[in-house]
Design a protein around this motif. Structure first.
Motif, PDB file in Angstrom:
ATOM      1  N   ASN A 203     -16.082 -37.914 -26.604  1.00  0.00           N
ATOM      2  CA  ASN A 203     -16.845 -37.206 -25.575  1.00  0.00           C
ATOM      3  C   ASN A 203     -15.844 -36.504 -24.671  1.00  0.00           C
ATOM      4  O   ASN A 203     -14.790 -37.067 -24.350  1.00  0.00           O
ATOM      5  N   ILE A 204     -16.178 -35.282 -24.238  1.00  0.00           N
ATOM      6  CA  ILE A 204     -15.231 -34.480 -23.468  1.00  0.00           C
ATOM      7  C   ILE A 204     -15.926 -33.920 -22.238  1.00  0.00           C
ATOM      8  O   ILE A 204     -16.917 -33.185 -22.355  1.00  0.00           O
ATOM      9  N   VAL A 205     -15.379 -34.265 -21.056  1.00  0.00           N
ATOM     10  CA  VAL A 205     -15.940 -33.788 -19.792  1.00  0.00           C
ATOM     11  C   VAL A 205     -14.794 -33.317 -18.901  1.00  0.00           C
ATOM     12  O   VAL A 205     -14.015 -34.131 -18.380  1.00  0.00           O
ATOM     13  N   ALA A 206     -14.661 -32.008 -18.733  1.00  0.00           N
ATOM     14  CA  ALA A 206     -13.666 -31.469 -17.799  1.00  0.00           C
ATOM     15  C   ALA A 206     -14.154 -31.691 -16.380  1.00  0.00           C
ATOM     16  O   ALA A 206     -15.340 -31.508 -16.082  1.00  0.00           O
ATOM     17  N   ALA A 207     -13.236 -32.099 -15.502  1.00  0.00           N
ATOM     18  CA  ALA A 207     -13.645 -32.426 -14.137  1.00  0.00           C
ATOM     19  C   ALA A 207     -12.418 -32.536 -13.249  1.00  0.00           C
ATOM     20  O   ALA A 207     -11.280 -32.549 -13.725  1.00  0.00           O
ATOM     21  N   GLY A 208     -12.690 -32.633 -11.955  1.00  0.00           N
ATOM     22  CA  GLY A 208     -11.632 -32.798 -10.972  1.00  0.00           C
ATOM     23  C   GLY A 208     -11.346 -34.252 -10.662  1.00  0.00           C
ATOM     24  O   GLY A 208     -11.735 -35.165 -11.395  1.00  0.00           O
ATOM     25  N   ARG A 209     -10.704 -34.465  -9.528  1.00  0.00           N
ATOM     26  CA  ARG A 209     -10.176 -35.790  -9.191  1.00  0.00           C
ATOM     27  C   ARG A 209     -11.272 -36.824  -8.939  1.00  0.00           C
ATOM     28  O   ARG A 209     -11.176 -37.970  -9.383  1.00  0.00           O
ATOM     29  N   GLU A 210     -12.342 -36.437  -8.236  1.00  0.00           N
ATOM     30  CA  GLU A 210     -13.383 -37.413  -7.891  1.00  0.00           C
ATOM     31  C   GLU A 210     -14.044 -37.975  -9.146  1.00  0.00           C
ATOM     32  O   GLU A 210     -14.177 -39.199  -9.306  1.00  0.00           O
ATOM     33  N   ALA A 211     -14.458 -37.101 -10.055  1.00  0.00           N
ATOM     34  CA  ALA A 211     -15.081 -37.566 -11.285  1.00  0.00           C
ATOM     35  C   ALA A 211     -14.075 -38.304 -12.160  1.00  0.00           C
ATOM     36  O   ALA A 211     -14.436 -39.256 -12.860  1.00  0.00           O
ATOM     37  N   GLY A 212     -12.805 -37.883 -12.099  1.00  0.00           N
ATOM     38  CA  GLY A 212     -11.775 -38.574 -12.858  1.00  0.00           C
ATOM     39  C   GLY A 212     -11.579 -39.999 -12.392  1.00  0.00           C
ATOM     40  O   GLY A 212     -11.459 -40.925 -13.205  1.00  0.00           O
ATOM     41  N   GLU A 213     -11.562 -40.207 -11.079  1.00  0.00           N
ATOM     42  CA  GLU A 213     -11.410 -41.578 -10.568  1.00  0.00           C
ATOM     43  C   GLU A 213     -12.649 -42.406 -10.887  1.00  0.00           C
ATOM     44  O   GLU A 213     -12.543 -43.610 -11.157  1.00  0.00           O
ATOM     45  N   HIS A 214     -13.805 -41.770 -10.881  1.00  0.00           N
ATOM     46  CA  HIS A 214     -15.032 -42.480 -11.256  1.00  0.00           C
ATOM     47  C   HIS A 214     -14.933 -42.962 -12.708  1.00  0.00           C
ATOM     48  O   HIS A 214     -15.331 -44.102 -13.018  1.00  0.00           O
ATOM     49  N   LEU A 215     -14.392 -42.128 -13.581  1.00  0.00           N
ATOM     50  CA  LEU A 215     -14.211 -42.511 -14.977  1.00  0.00           C
ATOM     51  C   LEU A 215     -13.234 -43.676 -15.108  1.00  0.00           C
ATOM     52  O   LEU A 215     -13.510 -44.656 -15.812  1.00  0.00           O
ATOM     53  N   VAL A 216     -12.108 -43.569 -14.442  1.00  0.00           N
ATOM     54  CA  VAL A 216     -11.086 -44.622 -14.522  1.00  0.00           C
ATOM     55  C   VAL A 216     -11.631 -45.954 -14.016  1.00  0.00           C
ATOM     56  O   VAL A 216     -11.333 -47.020 -14.562  1.00  0.00           O
ATOM     57  N   SER A 217     -12.448 -45.900 -12.974  1.00  0.00           N
ATOM     58  CA  SER A 217     -12.986 -47.115 -12.353  1.00  0.00           C
ATOM     59  C   SER A 217     -14.210 -47.661 -13.079  1.00  0.00           C
ATOM     60  O   SER A 217     -14.667 -48.770 -12.752  1.00  0.00           O
ATOM     61  N   HIS A 218     -14.745 -46.946 -14.028  1.00  0.00           N
ATOM     62  CA  HIS A 218     -16.021 -47.302 -14.647  1.00  0.00           C
ATOM     63  C   HIS A 218     -15.920 -48.651 -15.370  1.00  0.00           C
ATOM     64  O   HIS A 218     -14.992 -48.871 -16.159  1.00  0.00           O
ATOM     65  N   PRO A 219     -16.863 -49.568 -15.141  1.00  0.00           N
ATOM     66  CA  PRO A 219     -16.797 -50.875 -15.805  1.00  0.00           C
ATOM     67  C   PRO A 219     -16.986 -50.799 -17.312  1.00  0.00           C
ATOM     68  O   PRO A 219     -16.654 -51.753 -18.026  1.00  0.00           O
ATOM     69  N   GLY A 220     -17.496 -49.686 -17.817  1.00  0.00           N
ATOM     70  CA  GLY A 220     -17.666 -49.528 -19.255  1.00  0.00           C
ATOM     71  C   GLY A 220     -16.414 -49.103 -19.994  1.00  0.00           C
ATOM     72  O   GLY A 220     -16.406 -49.023 -21.219  1.00  0.00           O
ATOM     73  N   ILE A 221     -15.349 -48.836 -19.252  1.00  0.00           N
ATOM     74  CA  ILE A 221     -14.075 -48.435 -19.852  1.00  0.00           C
ATOM     75  C   ILE A 221     -13.194 -49.665 -20.058  1.00  0.00           C
ATOM     76  O   ILE A 221     -12.988 -50.459 -19.135  1.00  0.00           O
ATOM     77  N   ASP A 222     -12.658 -49.804 -21.265  1.00  0.00           N
ATOM     78  CA  ASP A 222     -11.785 -50.939 -21.584  1.00  0.00           C
ATOM     79  C   ASP A 222     -10.306 -50.625 -21.408  1.00  0.00           C
ATOM     80  O   ASP A 222      -9.504 -51.527 -21.167  1.00  0.00           O
TER      81      ASP A 222
END
Length: 478
Positions: A203-222
């Motif tokens: 899956n590919i989602v271009a985004a800035g810093r806020e959405a990027g930190e949301h991705l990094v912090s997401h509990p679904g990410i291992d």
């Protein structure tokens, strides 16, 4: 102008949650050359959910590694057919000289796909080891859902250092391209759709810093796989540490090229023009500290100055161009800020300086500083532009000491008529990659990464695959 109004999530092109867009601006013309949706935290949630479902319920992790390798091999075939298109696209969006894009920006990602397809075809995921009460099975399993957060300087190269081993391992992936360079990821998505990789695996989602930190912090990410600045890497490491989430970090560099007294300068400069100035100086492995003995200091300064002066600065689409523009206005300002800092610190610009080579485009003058000491900011901080500092050393011990006197440890080179002696120097410099009379070209089969503030973990080679695998020991009786 290239326009995309969808995001690649769950194997399909879907409408974004928000209405904001990212304008891709040519660093050469300062005109808009592309437009894509600006991903939001809600889009990241959707992408993670798709990747999570593909990992927890889909076929990809349950296929054999050899089966996945065959699909990745198909992706490599598609990539090879379109690598020329990929090279031109990267040059358009971020200003890499077309010769470098054709030599590295597109071919190296292809090489990684081919390497991991070959490795995965024969890799054993289980092995038997003797135990106290009988044989123990050691099994390797995919780590899970991966967030791949990548920068703008070599976008496809960095994506593939993460995506290729993650796919072979059986992981699913959410890629967040940098907002400066989202266009190449859309071309990659088209190839992924055609390759037979199941929906939701990538899956590919271009985004800035806020959405990027949301991705990094997401509990679904291992696991988070990140390449970028050391400052951002520290933030990501802190988030992953709080969550006990796996992470690999490939960060900054301030690499030293040691020129020994027996070096053939004319031969060395041909290689150093690439090693120090590749991709307009926007490379974490760039050899930006040139260490020269006091015996030949003036001679080395002149040779480096001549080498830099010989570079054609201009349109990155022109095959004759050696150095193109900086990726963005802020990067132009940053590099020129460091040139001013160098002058204020007392270093002498023997080539370049603050006068811009072109009125239009985000160009800076390639600059060589003499009279630099290793405690100056221009010798210690990553500038990420075509700015070189020539630093004197007294003897070889002093040269090694200066090379190691850095917060970073990513790359390095030594230049000498005695290659065996160069190997002795290489063993003493604390960096993750090194070259003797050449630039380490980051072979797909060998590990890449750094010491100290240059990062955590390794990419490429079997070591890169190991970063996407968990190890399980299974003992049994009977």
């Amino acid at each position: 102008m290239l326009q995309h109004d969808r995001l690649f999530i769950g194997g399909d092109w879907v409408a974004p949650a928000g209405t904001a867009t990212i304008d891709v601006i040519s660093p050469h013309t300062e005109e808009v050359v592309g437009r894509v949706p600006d991903g939001t935290p809600a889009d990241m949630d959707r992408a993670v959910a798709a990747a999570r479902a593909a990992f927890d319920e889909g076929p990809w992790p349950r296929m054999t590694m050899a089966e996945r390798a065959a699909v990745v091999g198909r992706l490599a075939e598609l990539y090879e057919a379109r690598q020329g298109e990929m090279a031109e696209l990267i040059t358009t969006e971020m200003g890499s000289p077309i010769t470098f894009s054709r030599m590295a920006q597109a071919p190296q990602p292809l090489g990684m796909l081919k390497y991991y397809a070959e490795l995965g075809a024969t890799f054993e995921v289980e092995e038997q080891r003797p135990g106290l009460f009988g044989p123990v099975t050691v099994r390797r399993e995919p780590v899970g859902v991966v967030a791949a957060v990548v920068p703008w300087n070599v976008p496809q190269f960095v994506i593939m250092t993460k995506l290729a081993p993650a796919l072979i391992a059986g992981c699913t992936v959410v890629i967040k391209p940098a907002p400066e360079t989202p266009l190449d990821s859309y071309l990659l998505a088209e190839m992924i759709q055609e390759s037979g990789i199941p929906a939701g695996v990538v899956n590919i989602v271009a985004a800035g810093r806020e959405a990027g930190e949301h991705l990094v912090s997401h509990p679904g990410i291992d696991k988070v796989a990140f390449t970028g600045s050391t400052a951002a890497g520290r933030r990501i490491a802190a988030i992953c540490g709080e969550q006990l989430k796996r992470c690999s970090l490939e960060l900054g560099g301030k690499s030293a090229a040691i020129i020994l007294d027996d070096c053939d300068l004319s031969a060395a400069m041909g290689f150093l023009s690439i090693a120090s100035l590749m991709n307009n100086g926007q490379a974490c492995v760039a050899q930006t500290r040139i260490l020269a003995s006091r015996n030949r200091y003036d001679e080395v300064v002149q040779a480096v100055a001549d080498m830099v002066s010989g570079q054609v600065v201009g349109d990155p689409a022109d095959p004759g161009t050696g150095i193109g523009p900086m990726v963005a206005k802020r990067q132009q300002d940053r590099v020129e800020g460091y040139i001013k800092i160098g002058i204020d610190e007392g270093a002498k610009p023997v080539v370049g300086g603050l006068e811009r080579p072109h009125d239009r485009g985000w160009y800076v003058a390639p600059t060589v500083f003499a009279g630099v000491s290793n405690d100056m900011r221009i010798a210690r901080e990553e500038i990420f532009g075509p700015v070189l500092a020539v630093i004197p050393y007294t003897d070889e011990e002093d040269a090694v000491r200066i090379a190691n006197d850095s917060d970073y440890g990513l790359s390095g080179t030594v230049w000498t008529a005695d290659a065996e002696h160069g190997m002795d120097i290489a063993r003493r410099v604390r960096t993750g990659t090194y070259g003797v009379n050449m630039m380490n070209t980051l072979e797909p089969s060998t590990p890449f990464g750094g010491y100290k503030a240059s990062g955590l973990g390794r990419e490429l080679g079997p070591e890169g695959l190991a970063g996407y695998l968990e190890y399980k020991s299974i003992a049994r009786l009977g």
